[in-house]
Each structure stands twice: as structure tokens, then as C-alpha cells.
Enzyme design. Structure first.
Site, PDB file in Angstrom:
ATOM      1  N   SER A 129      13.852 -71.364  51.576  1.00 29.04           N
ATOM      2  CA  SER A 129      13.559 -70.251  50.676  1.00 29.04           C
ATOM      3  C   SER A 129      14.837 -69.688  50.067  1.00 29.04           C
ATOM      4  O   SER A 129      15.559 -70.395  49.365  1.00 29.04           O
ATOM      5  CB  SER A 129      12.763 -69.178  51.428  1.00 29.04           C
ATOM      6  OG  SER A 129      12.268 -68.194  50.541  1.00 29.04           O
TER       7      SER A 129
ATOM      8  N   ASP B 228      11.250 -75.377  49.864  1.00 29.18           N
ATOM      9  CA  ASP B 228      10.585 -74.404  48.995  1.00 29.18           C
ATOM     10  C   ASP B 228      11.551 -73.302  48.578  1.00 29.18           C
ATOM     11  O   ASP B 228      11.397 -72.129  48.957  1.00 29.18           O
ATOM     12  CB  ASP B 228       9.339 -73.798  49.648  1.00 29.18           C
ATOM     13  CG  ASP B 228       8.331 -73.340  48.591  1.00 29.18           C
ATOM     14  OD1 ASP B 228       8.187 -74.048  47.586  1.00 29.18           O
ATOM     15  OD2 ASP B 228       7.700 -72.283  48.773  1.00 29.18           O
TER      16      ASP B 228
ATOM     17  N   HIS C  26       4.110 -71.380  51.642  1.00 28.84           N
ATOM     18  CA  HIS C  26       5.574 -71.315  51.531  1.00 28.84           C
ATOM     19  C   HIS C  26       6.260 -72.041  52.686  1.00 28.84           C
ATOM     20  O   HIS C  26       7.221 -72.794  52.486  1.00 28.84           O
ATOM     21  CB  HIS C  26       5.991 -69.853  51.493  1.00 28.84           C
ATOM     22  CG  HIS C  26       7.422 -69.617  51.128  1.00 28.84           C
ATOM     23  ND1 HIS C  26       8.072 -70.300  50.121  1.00 28.84           N
ATOM     24  CD2 HIS C  26       8.352 -68.746  51.647  1.00 28.84           C
ATOM     25  CE1 HIS C  26       9.325 -69.864  50.028  1.00 28.84           C
ATOM     26  NE2 HIS C  26       9.512 -68.933  50.941  1.00 28.84           N
TER      27      HIS C  26
END
Length: 456
Positions: A165, A189, A260
Site C-alpha cells: 500500500s 496494491d 486491498h
């Protein structure tokens, strides 16, 4: 009574040294773990308090704290081995990431490497905007650590940064500081908010390392949709993941981050399991599912990239891709890998109106392993072939199908006539896997059953 107390004292004299040894043993090992953030930390706006923890095959269960000013020669760090750094992202709850220990141990099990876990919980919790602001300073601190590693025998190309992330963009900052000379960056991601419209100097991009890859699993919410690497893998189109479509009543938070975090669990699975997570370069997910990207030899890469620890994603060293989108389907459960099959339906006779059908693909024990809903066009259409790509869970062999005609309140079912239904495993350039067929399907019933055979 005196005998009783004598026994107690004797037992105590035996236990205390053992306890002392155990306690002293823990102290001497000096194991380290994640910090815990709190609202007090946030309100006081403390320093980032970045903590670096080293794991190797010599200490796989006891992370050793290291410091940018440490004498690494006295630790288990080995400059002749590759080094992998794990960078977590924004932490809403201020707690240790649940997946970090598993990822570190799988990396050590797969390769003899140094694994450095970057703990920046204090600077990444609660307010996302503040965490983004802290990423530049974090990148500088990590760069200082890597520079000291290089001074103790490491080479720039031996570093592999795995960023999750927001951590993926931090990895990009570090790579930019080293002018793209670090070996590899894997973005799991990469974060979308604050970065979707950012310049390449403000986010992860292909110039940040010799090889940059990204796995997209939530590009319509917490993740970024734009390609940011040499190869960008889009799981199931990069948006909604199988098994994440329904709220988990026990944890709304887990439901919100399910898409996610899927990139992380899938990457861990790619290290642990041997089934290949192969992707297909294509212009879009729609083009891929419509069977327009089935042979990697027709692409400039000349082969299909794979998720995992293969060097450069399994591509040859002389290939220099940039922002190549590659698509793959997955299952909803571990180990997530599936086979991809191209379904081709050659129509012979069409009805007065479109007909919705559902095709169920069955294994050799007639268990349901894949479903496909599609529309058979009417006789006014010039289309006589329908092509779709389906996922097939990697258990058992495809043996048979059922076809169900789906009617609506406006239209009745009508007879459909399929000259041939052909199924081929992807990629199509593999000549060792012949197609299988069912020929001359004629049905006006609700359910048709047929078994695969050789193609004519």
C-alpha cells in the site's frame, strides 16, 4: 510439616536457576517486535520512531533490532546475501500487521537472505494525510540504512524492497534516492489516495529500480489503478476479489480491506506454493475475458509473466518492458491459483431473440468447478462465434458440462444449436495441451448434459 517445607525449598532452588537462565536467555537474544501506536503518540506528534528488525536463517524466530549506526559485522547480517526489506503501509488501528511474520518466514524459507522488517507504526497510524507526509522522511531513513549495508559488503542490485500500500510508494522514494540502481521493488496494491494523480517523482514508477512490479487488487478504492511498474499484475481486473463480496459480520474492518490486502496474501502464497500464478499481457480486462489475449508469444514479452520470486517475473533479462498490464483470474481461497481456459462456442442456428444461458463446467467426479453466463445472439446478428476465458480451480480434470437456458418474464426459451463447443487451456502456444470438444449440441430443454471428447 518441616519435611513439606524442605521439599518446597528444594524445588524452588531447582526452579529459580532454570527461570533465571530462561530470562537471561531472552535478554541475551534481544528479540524485537513491533511497537504499538496510541492516540497519545498521535497527539504528541512524536518522531517517526522507525525500527528496523533483522531476520535470517540463523535467527528465523527472533528478530534482532538493528540501527543505521550499528556495527553490522557483530549481527547476523551477511552482506554477501540478498537483502529483502518489508515496508508496511498506513495502519488505521495502530497495530502490528497480521501478515508480516508469515511473509518474512516464507522469504527466509524460500531463499537464504537477510530480511529487514521496517516498523513505522508510530508514523503511519490514524491520520492518512500525516502518514503520507511522513513517507519522505521514512524513505530517507531507509536509504541511510541501505547505504550502511552497502558499506558492509552489499551491492545495490542485491536489494529487494517489498512495499504494501503506502509502503510501495515509500519503496519508490528509496529507489529514486539510489537513482534506480536497486535490484527490485514489489508493490503490493500500491496506495491510490493522494497518488492517483501524482507525478512519477512522487510515487512508485519503473525508474525506481532495475525491475519494478506491482500487484493490483483494489484499484477502485484503496489501491491505485494506473500502472506503476515494468509489469503490473491486475488480479481479476484489479478491483473486486472473489470471496470479498459479502460483509464479514465479525469484522467490518476486515471486509473493508479484503480486496486491498488480497495482494499481500496472494504474494505470500506465490512464495509458499508451487502452482504458477501466470498472467496475460492485454490492453484491458474486458479484452482478456473476451479471449483476445490468449497467447503470450504474440506480445513483445514473448512469454507470460508470473507472480513470485522468479527473477524479473520469469522474463528474460534482455526484455525491457514498461507499464505492461497483465491480467489473471484467481480463486477465492488459498492458494488462489487457477488454470485459465478459452471457451469457444461456434453457433449453427440462431433464434428470433437473444438467449441467456449458463454453462457449468464439471470435473471428472461431476463437481462444479466453474460457471459461465453468456448471451447467445439472435439470428439478425452477424456473430457466429462466442469466446470467453474462464478460471478453473486446479483440482481434477474438466470432464463435462451442463447448459441451462435462462428465460425471463418477457421471453420464452427457444432451441439453440451449437455446432461445436471447444475448450483449450491457456496459453494457446503450448502445443502439448490439445483442445477438447462437444459437438452438435441441440437443446430446447432447461438443462443439457454433455461430456467432452476429442475435437473433429
Amino acid at each position: 510439616m518441616a519435611d513439606h517445607w524442605n521439599r518446597v525449598l528444594l524445588l524452588g532452588s531447582l526452579i529459580l536457576p532454570v527461570c533465571s537462565i530462561a530470562v537471561n536467555g531472552n535478554i541475551s537474544q534481544n528479540c524485537s517486535d513491533f511497537q504499538t501506536s496510541s492516540w497519545r503518540n498521535i497527539l504528541q506528534r512524536l518522531d517517526l520512531n522507525v525500527q528496523f528488525m533483522l531476520l535470517t536463517r540463523r535467527n528465523p524466530d527472533c528478530a534482532r533490532p538493528i540501527n543505521v549506526n550499528n556495527d553490522f559485522q557483530s549481527s547476523n547480517f551477511n552482506g554477501s546475501l540478498p537483502t529483502k526489506l518489508i515496508l508496511h503501509g498506513y495502519r488505521m488501528t495502530g497495530s502490528k500487521p497480521s501478515w508480516v511474520d508469515t511473509l518474512a518466514k516464507e522469504l527466509i524459507s524460500a531463499m537464504d537472505v537477510n530480511v529487514v522488517i521496517v516498523d513505522w507504526i508510530i508514523g503511519s497510524t490514524a491520520v492518512y494525510h500525516s502518514a503520507v507526509q511522513n513517507s519522505a522522511l521514512l524513505g530517507f531513513k531507509i536509504s541511510t540504512l541501505i547505504a550502511n549495508f552497502i558499506a558492509h559488503g552489499s551491492t545495490k542490485d542485491s536489494f529487494h524492497l517489498i512495499g504494501i500500500s503506502l509502503g510501495a510508494h515509500v519503496a519508490g522514494i528509496v529507489g529514486h534516492i539510489f537513482k534506480g540502481k536497486l535490484g527490485r521493488i514489489t508493490g503490493l496494491d500500491p496506495a491510490g489516495p493522494k497518488f492517483s494523480k501524482a507525478s512519477v517523482n512522487e510515487r512508485l514508477d519503473p525508474s525506481d529500480a532495475i525491475f519494478v512490479e506491482a500487484i493490483h487488487s483494489d484499484s477502485d478504492c484503496f489501491g491505485i489503478s494506473e500502472p506503476v511498474g515494468h509489469i503490473d499484475f491486475y488480479l481479476n481486473g484489479g478491483k473486486d476479489q472473489p470471496g470479498c463480496t459479502r460483509p464479514i459480520l465479525s469484522s467490518v474492518y476486515k471486509y473493508l480491506i479484503c480486496d486491498h490486502i488480497r495482494a499481500v496474501f496472494l504474494y505470500i502464497s506465490s512464495i509458499k506454493n508451487h502452482c504458477p500464478l501466470m498472467a496475460f499481457p492485454c490492453q484491458s480486462y474486458e479484452h482478456f475475458t473476451n479471449g483476445e489475449c490468449t497467447d503470450c508469444y504474440n506480445h513483445s514479452l514473448q512469454r507470460c509473466p508470473r507472480i513470485g520470486l522468479l527473477e524479473r517475473g520469469g522474463l528474460s533479462a534482455d526484455e525491457q518492458p514498461k507499464e505492461v498490464k497483465a491480467y489473471l483470474m484467481t480463486s477465492s481461497d488459498l492458494p488462489f491459483c487457477v488454470k485459465h481456459f478459452l471457451v469457444e462456442i461456434f453457433l449453427k442456428q440462431l433464434g428470433l431473440h437473444d438467449q441467456r444461458v449458463e454453462i457449468t463446467f464439471l470435473s471428472n467426479n461431476h463437481s462444479n468447478i466453474s460457471n459461465l453466463q453468456l448471451t447467445i445472439p439472435n439470428k439478425q446478428s452477424s456473430e457466429r462465434t462466442v469466446r470467453k476465458v474462464i478460471p478453473y480451480v486446479r483440482f481434477g480434470n474438466m470432464d463435462a458440462i451442463t447448459i441451462e437456458l435462462l428465460s425471463s418474464w418477457r421471453r420464452k426459451r427457444h432451441t439453440i444449436h451449437i455446432a461445436e463447443l471447444r475448450v483449450r487451456e491457456l496459453p494457446l502456444n503450448d502445443r502439448e495441451r490439445p483442445p477438447c470438444c462437444i459437438n452438435n449440441i441441440v437443446t430446447d430443454e432447461k438443462i443439457f448434459f454433455g461430456q467432452f471428447g476429442n475435437c473433429l
